[in-house]
Design an enzyme around this catalytic site. Structure first.
Site, PDB file in Angstrom:
ATOM      1  N   GLY A   1       0.848  -1.191   0.000  1.00 11.20           N
ATOM      2  CA  GLY A   1       0.000   0.000   0.000  1.00 11.20           C
ATOM      3  C   GLY A   1       0.881   1.238   0.000  1.00 11.20           C
ATOM      4  O   GLY A   1       2.058   1.164   0.330  1.00 11.20           O
TER       5      GLY A   1
ATOM      6  N   GLY B   1       0.606  -5.402   0.065  1.00 12.39           N
ATOM      7  CA  GLY B   1      -0.564  -5.208  -0.789  1.00 12.39           C
ATOM      8  C   GLY B   1      -0.426  -5.864  -2.155  1.00 12.39           C
ATOM      9  O   GLY B   1      -1.429  -6.234  -2.770  1.00 12.39           O
TER      10      GLY B   1
ATOM     11  N   GLU C   1       5.031  -6.163   6.692  1.00 10.98           N
ATOM     12  CA  GLU C   1       4.378  -5.189   7.588  1.00 10.98           C
ATOM     13  C   GLU C   1       4.972  -5.170   8.992  1.00 10.98           C
ATOM     14  O   GLU C   1       4.891  -4.150   9.683  1.00 10.98           O
ATOM     15  CB  GLU C   1       2.874  -5.473   7.661  1.00 10.98           C
ATOM     16  CG  GLU C   1       2.129  -5.267   6.342  1.00 10.98           C
ATOM     17  CD  GLU C   1       2.182  -6.462   5.399  1.00 10.98           C
ATOM     18  OE1 GLU C   1       2.825  -7.490   5.755  1.00 10.98           O
ATOM     19  OE2 GLU C   1       1.590  -6.391   4.320  1.00 10.98           O
TER      20      GLU C   1
ATOM     21  N   ASP D   1      -1.780  -7.956   6.567  1.00 11.13           N
ATOM     22  CA  ASP D   1      -3.216  -7.840   6.301  1.00 11.13           C
ATOM     23  C   ASP D   1      -3.564  -8.510   4.962  1.00 11.13           C
ATOM     24  O   ASP D   1      -3.053  -9.568   4.671  1.00 11.13           O
ATOM     25  CB  ASP D   1      -3.657  -6.361   6.392  1.00 11.13           C
ATOM     26  CG  ASP D   1      -2.981  -5.456   5.370  1.00 11.13           C
ATOM     27  OD1 ASP D   1      -1.914  -5.835   4.836  1.00 11.13           O
ATOM     28  OD2 ASP D   1      -3.516  -4.363   5.100  1.00 11.13           O
TER      29      ASP D   1
HETATM   30  C1  QUE Z   1       7.011  -2.614   4.977  1.00 11.55           C
HETATM   31  C2  QUE Z   1       5.925  -2.290   4.215  1.00 11.55           C
HETATM   32  C3  QUE Z   1       6.045  -1.439   3.106  1.00 11.55           C
HETATM   33  C4  QUE Z   1       7.293  -0.905   2.817  1.00 11.55           C
HETATM   34  C5  QUE Z   1       8.386  -1.218   3.610  1.00 11.55           C
HETATM   35  C6  QUE Z   1       8.236  -2.052   4.688  1.00 11.55           C
HETATM   36  C7  QUE Z   1       4.940  -1.081   2.257  1.00 11.55           C
HETATM   37  C8  QUE Z   1       5.186  -0.160   1.185  1.00 11.55           C
HETATM   38  C9  QUE Z   1       6.465   0.343   0.966  1.00 11.55           C
HETATM   39  C10 QUE Z   1       6.795   1.317  -0.032  1.00 11.55           C
HETATM   40  C11 QUE Z   1       8.011   1.262  -0.691  1.00 11.55           C
HETATM   41  C12 QUE Z   1       8.367   2.236  -1.620  1.00 11.55           C
HETATM   42  C13 QUE Z   1       7.517   3.284  -1.890  1.00 11.55           C
HETATM   43  C14 QUE Z   1       6.287   3.352  -1.218  1.00 11.55           C
HETATM   44  C15 QUE Z   1       5.949   2.380  -0.295  1.00 11.55           C
HETATM   45  O1  QUE Z   1       7.474  -0.065   1.770  1.00 11.55           O
HETATM   46  O2  QUE Z   1       3.811  -1.561   2.449  1.00 11.55           O
HETATM   47  O3  QUE Z   1       5.447   4.376  -1.471  1.00 11.55           O
HETATM   48  O4  QUE Z   1       7.855   4.262  -2.787  1.00 11.55           O
HETATM   49  O5  QUE Z   1       4.163   0.200   0.404  1.00 11.55           O
HETATM   50  O6  QUE Z   1       9.306  -2.372   5.463  1.00 11.55           O
HETATM   51  O7  QUE Z   1       4.713  -2.811   4.501  1.00 11.55           O
END
Ligand code: QUE
Length: 353
Positions: A66, A116, A139, A147
């Protein structure tokens, strides 16, 4: 019209969904899940659609999860909190729609597939991993919980492997994604590209869809180049993770000096103690729940995490400031009472955790 996700349907009956935020590892925004939900609903009964391909734009992979960075803003205002709640509701609804989709969905689990991204693909009928696949439910690194239906699908992994994957947030590769039942087929990323080309150039109106698809996949599939790394540890995982409390799991890991148990314990102790306890209960309870019930619990938990400072502290430490040193309210598993855990599984409009 948002271009964060691209849709196409060609004359042959092949439909495509491309997650298209490559700079953010295709992480999912509300708008993206809303649009995907809308298209799946439309395509379900659209006779001009025979198969759906789901893939990610850019070189890095399918989807990192997400858009947690956007969710981080939710700590500041009531309307942002409502947006975040709306995101989870829609995301889970769309994950569920993939499970229930009546036509083949080919999910390209190429490169990064996390959180996600896993949720969006777990219910697909043809889940393909490659030598580039990096799969995780990450997560636990950000003070959240696995989730997107994980209480159901992590329990489909052999023995207590699902608990291990959820609680340690381990990143796994193709052979282990197949082993834990998160994918169906391995092929090289080049072969996957050729398969998708063939899918787009086949006139699905003239053939038996399931048969032809199986045949085409059969021509591209291969054995993963490396064997499962986790299978040799299955016995150890089942032994240490069979307990229903974190305290007992940690004690069991401590009682033995193997590299596996030393490392697993270190991983667990690096996570938010509150998240660990919530997740263990979620996975224990999930064993006896339907998929729908698991998603309903996920929604209660996600909304409560949006009111829990340890979630925002986890996100801050990993994704915002990147200092990797979260200052959690709960520092030790012994600080988290059963009462606090049980309360978190109750829907609550007003509670602050
Ligand atoms: C755990 C997570 C997420 C994560 C890193 C974690 C996650 C997620 C992102 C993410 C990575 C790069 C992006 C961004 C989000 O990193 O759910 O917008 O540019 O979306 O350790 O759950």
């Amino acid at each position: 019209m948002s271009d964060e996700v691209l849709f196409s349907v060609n004359q042959n009956g092949a439909a495509t969904i491309v997650l298209n935020r490559p700079k953010a590892l295709n992480s999912l925004s509300y708008e993206m899940v809303r649009l995907i939900g809308e298209k799946l609903r439309e395509w379900k009964t659209d006779h001009s659609v025979s198969v759906v391909v789901m893939k990610g734009a850019g070189p890095k992979g399918l989807c990192a999860g997400g858009d947690i960075k956007a969710l981080y803003e939710a700590r500041s205002s009531t309307s942002a909190l409502q947006d975040a709640e709306r995101f989870f509701e829609k995301e889970y609804e769309v994950d569920m729609a993939v499970y229930q989709f009546p036509k083949p969905v080919i999910a390209c689990l190429d490169g990064i597939v996390m959180g996600g991204g896993v949720g969006l693909t777990y219910g697909a009928s043809h889940r393909i991993v490659t030598e580039r696949t990096k799969w995780a439910m990450p997560e636990m690194n950000i003070g959240f919980f696995p989730d997107v239906g994980a209480a159901c699908f992590l329990n489909k992994a052999p023995g207590h492997l699902g608990r291990y994957l959820g609680l340690t947030a381990s990143v796994i590769h193709a052979a282990d994604v197949l082993y834990m039942n998160g994918a169906d087929i391995y092929m090289e990323s080049g072969a996957l590209e050729r398969l998708i080309q063939k899918v787009e150039h086949t006139d699905w109106n003239l053939v038996n869809v399931e048969e032809r698809l199986d045949q085409m996949i059969g021509e591209c599939k291969a054995e993963p180049p490396q064997e499962s790394k986790l299978a040799p540890y299955q016995k150890a995982i089942d032994h240490h993770f069979r307990y229903d409390t974190l305290e007992e799991i940690l004690q069991s890991l401590e009682s033995e000096g193997s590299d596996f148990s030393v490392n697993a314990k270190k991983l667990l102790l690096s996570k938010s103690p509150f998240s660990l306890k919530i997740t263990l209960k979620q996975l224990i309870d999930g064993k006896h729940k339907t998929l729908e019930e698991c998603f309903a619990t996920d929604l209660v938990l996600a909304k409560n995490f949006l009111k829990h400072n340890d979630f925002f502290e986890g996100v801050r430490s990993v994704l915002i400031d990147r200092d990797q040193s979260p200052n959690y309210k709960y520092q030790h598993v012994s600080d988290v009472t059963d009462e606090a855990v049980n309360q978190f599984f109750q829907p609550s409009e007003s509670a602050q955790f």
